[in-house]
Design a protein around this motif. Sequence first.
Motif, PDB file in Angstrom:
ATOM      1  N   ARG A  38       0.827  -1.211   0.000  1.00  0.00           N
ATOM      2  CA  ARG A  38       0.000   0.000   0.000  1.00  0.00           C
ATOM      3  C   ARG A  38       0.858   1.256   0.000  1.00  0.00           C
ATOM      4  N   GLY A  39       0.418   2.242  -0.769  1.00  0.00           N
ATOM      5  CA  GLY A  39       1.022   3.567  -0.754  1.00  0.00           C
ATOM      6  C   GLY A  39      -0.040   4.586  -0.398  1.00  0.00           C
ATOM      7  N   VAL A  74       3.416   2.547  -4.512  1.00  0.00           N
ATOM      8  CA  VAL A  74       3.254   1.115  -4.281  1.00  0.00           C
ATOM      9  C   VAL A  74       4.003   0.316  -5.350  1.00  0.00           C
ATOM     10  N   THR A 121      -3.209   0.394  -3.909  1.00  0.00           N
ATOM     11  CA  THR A 121      -2.856  -0.997  -3.650  1.00  0.00           C
ATOM     12  C   THR A 121      -2.362  -1.593  -4.960  1.00  0.00           C
ATOM     13  N   ILE A 122      -1.564  -2.610  -4.835  1.00  0.00           N
ATOM     14  CA  ILE A 122      -0.973  -3.224  -6.013  1.00  0.00           C
ATOM     15  C   ILE A 122      -1.930  -4.268  -6.592  1.00  0.00           C
ATOM     16  N   ALA A 132      -1.375  -0.658 -10.445  1.00  0.00           N
ATOM     17  CA  ALA A 132      -1.943  -0.290  -9.142  1.00  0.00           C
ATOM     18  C   ALA A 132      -3.353   0.258  -9.305  1.00  0.00           C
TER      19      ALA A 132
END
Length: 154
Positions: A38-39, A74, A121-122, A132
Amino acid sequence: MPKMDTQTILTKVSDFMNTRVPFQQLLGFEITEFNPARGELKFQWKDELLGNVPQRILHGGVTATALDTAGGLVAIAGMVDRLEDPSESYLMERLSRCGTIDLRVDFLRPGRGKTFIASATIIRSGNKVAVARMELHNEEGTHIAFGTGTYLVG
């Protein structure tokens, strides 16, 4: 050259992006989460980010940039996680080749709020390309936009 562990690398990249990327500073982006799963980044409302002045709505380009940045986070974190004990020079060489290949943004609601949170999220993290899924919400949880980004990571 000294070797670095994944967490040290992610911390250094996050610090660099928070303090040394002029466009992100101009927009007020602050990376708040940065890992292979997660980023996330946050930024505060300011009038310089207006896109629709009469309605006081966040500029669509700011929305797209926030989503793209979160997706890039991410994607980069996944690439870093796959590196085996990289030197700083090798890491910088790999990071210099990363970039956005494709970005799709769907605007759901007007960008209103005091604080905006872009998260990603990837979907797929490969050796050459990562994909992503990103979302932008305000501090009340209102879903403003979502997007999908494809990133060159190798």
